[in-house]
Design a protein around this motif. Structure first.
Motif, PDB file in Angstrom:
ATOM      1  N   GLN A   1      80.375 -10.719   1.691  1.00 33.55           N
ATOM      2  CA  GLN A   1      81.319 -11.367   2.607  1.00 33.55           C
ATOM      3  C   GLN A   1      80.615 -11.896   3.860  1.00 33.55           C
ATOM      4  O   GLN A   1      79.650 -11.307   4.351  1.00 33.55           O
ATOM      5  CB  GLN A   1      82.415 -10.385   3.057  1.00 33.55           C
ATOM      6  CG  GLN A   1      83.428 -10.038   2.005  1.00 33.55           C
ATOM      7  CD  GLN A   1      83.100  -8.755   1.276  1.00 33.55           C
ATOM      8  OE1 GLN A   1      81.956  -8.354   1.186  1.00 33.55           O
ATOM      9  NE2 GLN A   1      84.127  -8.096   0.766  1.00 33.55           N
TER      10      GLN A   1
ATOM     11  N   TYR B   1      78.013 -16.332  -2.711  1.00 35.59           N
ATOM     12  CA  TYR B   1      77.892 -17.352  -1.673  1.00 35.59           C
ATOM     13  C   TYR B   1      77.170 -18.530  -2.302  1.00 35.59           C
ATOM     14  O   TYR B   1      76.462 -18.380  -3.314  1.00 35.59           O
ATOM     15  CB  TYR B   1      77.162 -16.848  -0.423  1.00 35.59           C
ATOM     16  CG  TYR B   1      75.719 -16.462  -0.625  1.00 35.59           C
ATOM     17  CD1 TYR B   1      74.704 -17.424  -0.670  1.00 35.59           C
ATOM     18  CD2 TYR B   1      75.342 -15.114  -0.731  1.00 35.59           C
ATOM     19  CE1 TYR B   1      73.378 -17.077  -0.839  1.00 35.59           C
ATOM     20  CE2 TYR B   1      74.023 -14.754  -0.906  1.00 35.59           C
ATOM     21  CZ  TYR B   1      73.036 -15.728  -0.959  1.00 35.59           C
ATOM     22  OH  TYR B   1      71.735 -15.379  -1.135  1.00 35.59           O
TER      23      TYR B   1
ATOM     24  N   ASP C   1      82.409 -16.286  -0.371  1.00 35.62           N
ATOM     25  CA  ASP C   1      83.633 -15.803  -1.012  1.00 35.62           C
ATOM     26  C   ASP C   1      84.275 -14.689  -0.195  1.00 35.62           C
ATOM     27  O   ASP C   1      83.585 -13.763   0.254  1.00 35.62           O
ATOM     28  CB  ASP C   1      83.292 -15.302  -2.420  1.00 35.62           C
ATOM     29  CG  ASP C   1      84.458 -14.649  -3.118  1.00 35.62           C
ATOM     30  OD1 ASP C   1      85.558 -15.231  -3.079  1.00 35.62           O
ATOM     31  OD2 ASP C   1      84.269 -13.563  -3.706  1.00 35.62           O
ATOM     32  N   GLU C   2      85.594 -14.752   0.004  1.00 34.25           N
ATOM     33  CA  GLU C   2      86.297 -13.736   0.788  1.00 34.25           C
ATOM     34  C   GLU C   2      86.198 -12.353   0.159  1.00 34.25           C
ATOM     35  O   GLU C   2      86.241 -11.339   0.866  1.00 34.25           O
ATOM     36  CB  GLU C   2      87.771 -14.115   0.948  1.00 34.25           C
ATOM     37  CG  GLU C   2      88.010 -15.313   1.848  1.00 34.25           C
ATOM     38  CD  GLU C   2      89.481 -15.581   2.063  1.00 34.25           C
ATOM     39  OE1 GLU C   2      90.308 -14.832   1.491  1.00 34.25           O
ATOM     40  OE2 GLU C   2      89.827 -16.522   2.796  1.00 34.25           O
TER      41      GLU C   2
ATOM     42  N   LYS D   1      82.050 -11.839  -3.685  1.00 35.41           N
ATOM     43  CA  LYS D   1      81.464 -11.936  -5.021  1.00 35.41           C
ATOM     44  C   LYS D   1      80.380 -13.001  -5.132  1.00 35.41           C
ATOM     45  O   LYS D   1      79.616 -13.006  -6.092  1.00 35.41           O
ATOM     46  CB  LYS D   1      82.562 -12.209  -6.052  1.00 35.41           C
ATOM     47  CG  LYS D   1      83.559 -11.064  -6.191  1.00 35.41           C
ATOM     48  CD  LYS D   1      84.642 -11.394  -7.208  1.00 35.41           C
ATOM     49  CE  LYS D   1      85.644 -10.249  -7.340  1.00 35.41           C
ATOM     50  NZ  LYS D   1      86.717 -10.584  -8.325  1.00 35.41           N
TER      51      LYS D   1
ATOM     52  N   THR E   1      74.315 -21.075  -6.344  1.00 35.92           N
ATOM     53  CA  THR E   1      75.312 -20.020  -6.164  1.00 35.92           C
ATOM     54  C   THR E   1      74.676 -18.673  -6.466  1.00 35.92           C
ATOM     55  O   THR E   1      74.071 -18.491  -7.531  1.00 35.92           O
ATOM     56  CB  THR E   1      76.532 -20.229  -7.070  1.00 35.92           C
ATOM     57  OG1 THR E   1      77.101 -21.521  -6.814  1.00 35.92           O
ATOM     58  CG2 THR E   1      77.594 -19.166  -6.810  1.00 35.92           C
TER      59      THR E   1
ATOM     60  N   TYR F   1      75.437 -14.702  -6.952  1.00 36.43           N
ATOM     61  CA  TYR F   1      76.536 -13.788  -7.269  1.00 36.43           C
ATOM     62  C   TYR F   1      76.129 -12.345  -6.983  1.00 36.43           C
ATOM     63  O   TYR F   1      74.967 -11.970  -7.112  1.00 36.43           O
ATOM     64  CB  TYR F   1      76.925 -13.919  -8.742  1.00 36.43           C
ATOM     65  CG  TYR F   1      77.460 -15.284  -9.114  1.00 36.43           C
ATOM     66  CD1 TYR F   1      78.812 -15.586  -8.968  1.00 36.43           C
ATOM     67  CD2 TYR F   1      76.607 -16.272  -9.593  1.00 36.43           C
ATOM     68  CE1 TYR F   1      79.293 -16.843  -9.298  1.00 36.43           C
ATOM     69  CE2 TYR F   1      77.089 -17.530  -9.934  1.00 36.43           C
ATOM     70  CZ  TYR F   1      78.429 -17.811  -9.785  1.00 36.43           C
ATOM     71  OH  TYR F   1      78.903 -19.056 -10.106  1.00 36.43           O
TER      72      TYR F   1
END
Length: 459
Positions: A161, A187, A181-182, A185, A154, A156
């Protein structure tokens, strides 16, 4: 005289009327005159060589110049459907300047107006396709940075987006299975097999390209992995290879260390106020403990603020209120625990220790349970957190200085231990009394990594 004054005033009125009439006639015609856009330019006042640069996209907050024809009489400019202010006094028939408002929707814009500039008059309008992006994406952290195939990674940050493509070290591309993340913040993706090189992850998304620091899949700068790299030192104050255990999650990490090994847990745990023995490297100044061997990855001149210690931790149960992980870059500890002298800057001693307490908030003194759940997690501790490398006292420390300090010490063993002392912070007015500790917490893959942020230019 009165007659002359009357005719003079009448003349002014007629002139004014004529000017007004001409303007009205002109406006009436301009409202139906067709418009064209030929190019869009970024007004980049910070770039001495390219203050007026042709672009095919722009970001919120930037000033653009739209070049074309028929702009006279322009009433509205809509960017992604958002009505955007422009100063018509500065507009010409061929140019209009507009700053992209920070409130302009980007990923949340309706599909039929997203990535468009719309120029509106009373009698006509023009819709021009043009890519609109939010502020440039940036990376704040990565978890985990040394994953085994099949594990989740992940990344951050901000403005991430619609991440649709990743490039891993070695040019390995990922275009499917990316969770984005929409809110931009983070992927995440699943680590594929066959990644043998180290470096950065490059991501491509709605707001452009972002690059992580060059620490992904990096183990050339190992301290120890408890298997074949970074041999352990063994003496009366240490745990040894017989205290290592197999990775309990079976991820392929091999042998791992326990903060409180089974030999102690089987005896009831670590008493209140006690310390564990040390986990330590061999201290071989001519071999693996000479960190100058890492200069090809972390150049000697790298500032301490851009270097960190990373390790993997597996903490299956909530850890709270008691216990601290102390790490020292060399074997010279004379006191232990949160706030101890060895963790602070000194002009007389080479202090190279830090204490990591994941359940304690140093900002406000609160506490919260820490757990990784059923997975391994990467922890990154900057070198500036270690004693004499505090940037408020020594802002110019380089990685070479850190390496030389280790070699200059009587014992250059890197070490860590579990400290079960009370935690007290007088500045915050808090104290947490320790208690018997009998949890299983696992550590692996200690390494040094470069952490400098990578800036991606739009042009």
């Amino acid at each position: 005289m009165k007659t002359m004054k009357y005719f003079w005033m009448l003349g002014l009125a007629l002139v004014a009327f004529n000017f007004t009439s001409c303007k009205d006639d002109d406006d009436e015609g301009s409202q139906t005159a067709p418009m064209t856009i030929s190019k869009v330019y970024l007004e980049n006042i910070n770039d001495e060589e390219n203050k007026d640069r042709e672009v095919d996209f722009a970001r919120l907050g930037q000033l653009i110049r739209i070049e074309g024809s028929g702009f006279k009489g322009l009433k509205k400019i809509l960017i992604n459907g958002y009505e955007t202010y422009f100063n018509n006094a500065l507009m010409t028939d061929n140019n209009v300047w507009v700053t992209l408002n920070s409130e302009t929707p980007v990923d949340k814009a309706d599909d039929d107006v997203r990535n468009t500039i719309q120029l509106v008059k009373d009698g006509t309008k023009l819709v021009y396709p043009f890519t609109i992006r939010a502020a440039a994406p940036s990376i704040t952290s990565v978890d985990n940075t040394l994953p085994m195939p099949g594990e989740t990674v992940t990344v951050y940050g901000t403005n991430l987006q619609e991440t649709t493509k990743l490039t891993l070290p070695g040019g390995i591309e990922i275009t499917s299975g990316i969770i984005s993340d929409e809110e931009g913040k983070f992927y995440s993706f699943t680590m594929p097999s066959g990644v043998s090189e180290s470096g950065s992850i490059t991501s491509e998304g709605a707001n452009g390209t972002a690059v992580t620091p060059a620490f992904f899949n990096e183990f050339r700068t190992y301290i120890t992995n408890f298997d074949d790299k970074g041999g352990l030192g063994t003496w009366s104050a240490t745990y040894g290879t017989e205290d290592l255990v197999d990775d309990p999650l079976g991820t392929g990490r091999g042998k791992v260390a326990m903060l409180v090994p089974n030999v102690k847990l089987d005896a009831g745990g670590l008493d209140k106020g006690a310390n564990s023995l040390l986990w330590a490297t061999a201290g071989d100044k001519a071999g693996e403990d000479d960190w100058s061997r890492m200069y090809s990855v972390v150049p000697a001149s790298t500032n301490a603020a851009d270097v960190a210690i990373q390790f993997d931790i597996y903490c299956p149960e909530p850890w709270d209120l008691s216990g601290q992980l102390e790490i020292s870059l060399q074997n010279n500890l004379s006191n232990y625990g949160y706030g101890s002298g060895c963790t602070k800057y000194s002009s007389q001693y080479i202090n190279t220790a830090t204490v990591w307490v994941p359940w304690f908030n140093k900002q406000d003194g609160t506490h919260a349970p820490f757990t990784t759940g059923e997975r391994w997690q990467t922890i990154t501790i900057p070198m500036t957190a270690f004693g004499n490398y505090d940037p408020t006292e020594a802002p110019d420390v380089t990685f070479q200085k850190i390496c030389e300090d280790r070699l200059a010490g009587s014992y250059s063993n890197f070490l860590f231990l579990f400290v079960n002392a009370d935690l007290e912070d007088e500045d915050l007015g808090v104290k947490y009394e320790s208690k018997l500790f009998n949890q299983k917490i696992y550590i692996d893959n200690l390494r040094v990594v470069p952490t400098a942020a990578v800036t991606v230019s739009d042009f």
